[in-house]
Design a protein around this motif. Structure first.
Motif, mmCIF file in Angstrom:
data_model
loop_
_atom_site.group_PDB
_atom_site.id
_atom_site.type_symbol
_atom_site.label_atom_id
_atom_site.label_comp_id
_atom_site.label_asym_id
_atom_site.label_seq_id
_atom_site.Cartn_x
_atom_site.Cartn_y
_atom_site.Cartn_z
ATOM 1 N N TRP A 190 -2.757 0.801 3.584
ATOM 2 C CA TRP A 190 -3.864 1.451 3.496
ATOM 3 C C TRP A 190 -4.335 2.120 2.304
ATOM 4 O O TRP A 190 -5.772 2.118 1.774
ATOM 5 C CB TRP A 190 -3.696 2.435 4.565
ATOM 6 C CG TRP A 190 -3.770 2.044 6.169
ATOM 7 C CD1 TRP A 190 -3.994 0.914 6.514
ATOM 8 C CD2 TRP A 190 -3.053 2.874 7.183
ATOM 9 N NE1 TRP A 190 -3.669 0.765 7.917
ATOM 10 C CE2 TRP A 190 -3.156 1.989 8.260
ATOM 11 C CE3 TRP A 190 -2.673 4.237 7.426
ATOM 12 C CZ2 TRP A 190 -2.899 2.444 9.489
ATOM 13 C CZ3 TRP A 190 -2.209 4.678 8.491
ATOM 14 C CH2 TRP A 190 -2.405 3.814 9.607
ATOM 15 N N THR A 191 -3.315 2.700 1.606
ATOM 16 C CA THR A 191 -3.784 3.504 0.529
ATOM 17 C C THR A 191 -4.278 2.448 -0.583
ATOM 18 O O THR A 191 -5.273 2.669 -1.350
ATOM 19 C CB THR A 191 -2.371 4.212 -0.244
ATOM 20 O OG1 THR A 191 -1.989 5.178 0.821
ATOM 21 C CG2 THR A 191 -3.058 5.095 -1.497
ATOM 22 N N THR B 281 1.198 2.541 2.682
ATOM 23 C CA THR B 281 0.930 2.055 1.174
ATOM 24 C C THR B 281 -0.320 0.817 1.224
ATOM 25 O O THR B 281 -1.045 0.840 0.081
ATOM 26 C CB THR B 281 2.142 1.512 0.511
ATOM 27 O OG1 THR B 281 3.145 2.351 0.800
ATOM 28 C CG2 THR B 281 2.212 0.954 -0.856
ATOM 29 N N TRP C 6 3.207 14.584 1.638
ATOM 30 C CA TRP C 6 1.774 14.663 2.380
ATOM 31 C C TRP C 6 1.916 15.731 3.380
ATOM 32 O O TRP C 6 0.956 16.371 3.734
ATOM 33 C CB TRP C 6 1.227 13.326 2.601
ATOM 34 C CG TRP C 6 1.623 12.931 3.967
ATOM 35 C CD1 TRP C 6 1.647 13.529 5.159
ATOM 36 C CD2 TRP C 6 1.947 11.544 4.209
ATOM 37 N NE1 TRP C 6 1.963 12.683 6.095
ATOM 38 C CE2 TRP C 6 2.343 11.046 5.653
ATOM 39 C CE3 TRP C 6 2.252 10.392 3.199
ATOM 40 C CZ2 TRP C 6 2.688 10.278 5.996
ATOM 41 C CZ3 TRP C 6 2.734 9.288 3.852
ATOM 42 C CH2 TRP C 6 2.768 9.210 5.065
ATOM 43 N N TYR D 170 -7.769 0.732 0.721
ATOM 44 C CA TYR D 170 -8.827 2.211 0.732
ATOM 45 C C TYR D 170 -9.247 2.440 -0.963
ATOM 46 O O TYR D 170 -10.530 2.581 -1.183
ATOM 47 C CB TYR D 170 -8.321 3.229 1.209
ATOM 48 C CG TYR D 170 -9.606 4.078 1.617
ATOM 49 C CD1 TYR D 170 -10.407 3.598 2.747
ATOM 50 C CD2 TYR D 170 -9.570 5.486 1.239
ATOM 51 C CE1 TYR D 170 -11.252 4.360 3.124
ATOM 52 C CE2 TYR D 170 -10.891 6.017 1.655
ATOM 53 C CZ TYR D 170 -11.707 5.689 2.549
ATOM 54 O OH TYR D 170 -12.860 6.279 3.078
#
Length: 159
Positions: A115-116, A113, A36, A119
């Protein structure tokens, strides 16, 4: 990826194939941060010239250290702490430091991870929020716990 091998009446874990081992080492060397951040850093630091410097650093610094760690682990046939203890009597301290640093880095990636996953879950449920609103409260904690349990389950099952 990992299988059990019996050697001298001792059962120890071993990679199922050389390609699985190489894929694991490549994933460890590249890391999530590179995926990223790399395009952003490359754009900020000169594009192609940065890629050349980056690849040279990987070849000159990272690859030899990775080979050294793998060779030491194979020679000692033990965990991180036992391997470094065999190298030097103070090596156990360094081995514990490696374990603690690995735990800190892993916790960082488990939060991201979580959060991902959270979300993405909220987005697919048509409940898309601003990221700051999403991370308020206990959302981050619940998804962190869920991701940690999922990762622990995979590791315990030998995946």
């Amino acid at each position: 990826m990992v299988t059990e091998v019996q050697k001298n009446n001792n059962v120890r874990k071993s990679w199922s194939s050389e390609s699985a081992f190489i894929a694991s080492m490549a994933a460890a060397a590249v890391g999530l941060g590179n995926l990223w951040r790399f395009p952003y850093i490359m754009g900020e630091n000169g594009g192609g010239a940065f890629v050349v410097a980056y690849l040279l650093a990987l070849i000159i610094v990272v690859f030899p250290i990775m080979v050294l760690e793998v060779a030491a682990g194979r020679m000692a046939q033990g965990n991180t702490i036992a391997t470094y203890r065999k190298i030097n009597r103070f090596g156990a301290f360094y081995g514990w430091m490696v374990v603690l640093i690995t735990m800190a880095i892993t916790s960082y990636y488990l939060v991201i991870t979580g959060w991902t996953l959270g979300y993405a879950t909220h987005a697919t449920g048509n409940n898309l929020q601003d990221f700051n609103d999403f991370t308020d409260g206990y959302n981050s904690l619940w998804f962190f716990i869920l991701v940690t349990l999922l990762a622990a389950t995979v590791l315990i099952r030998g995946g």
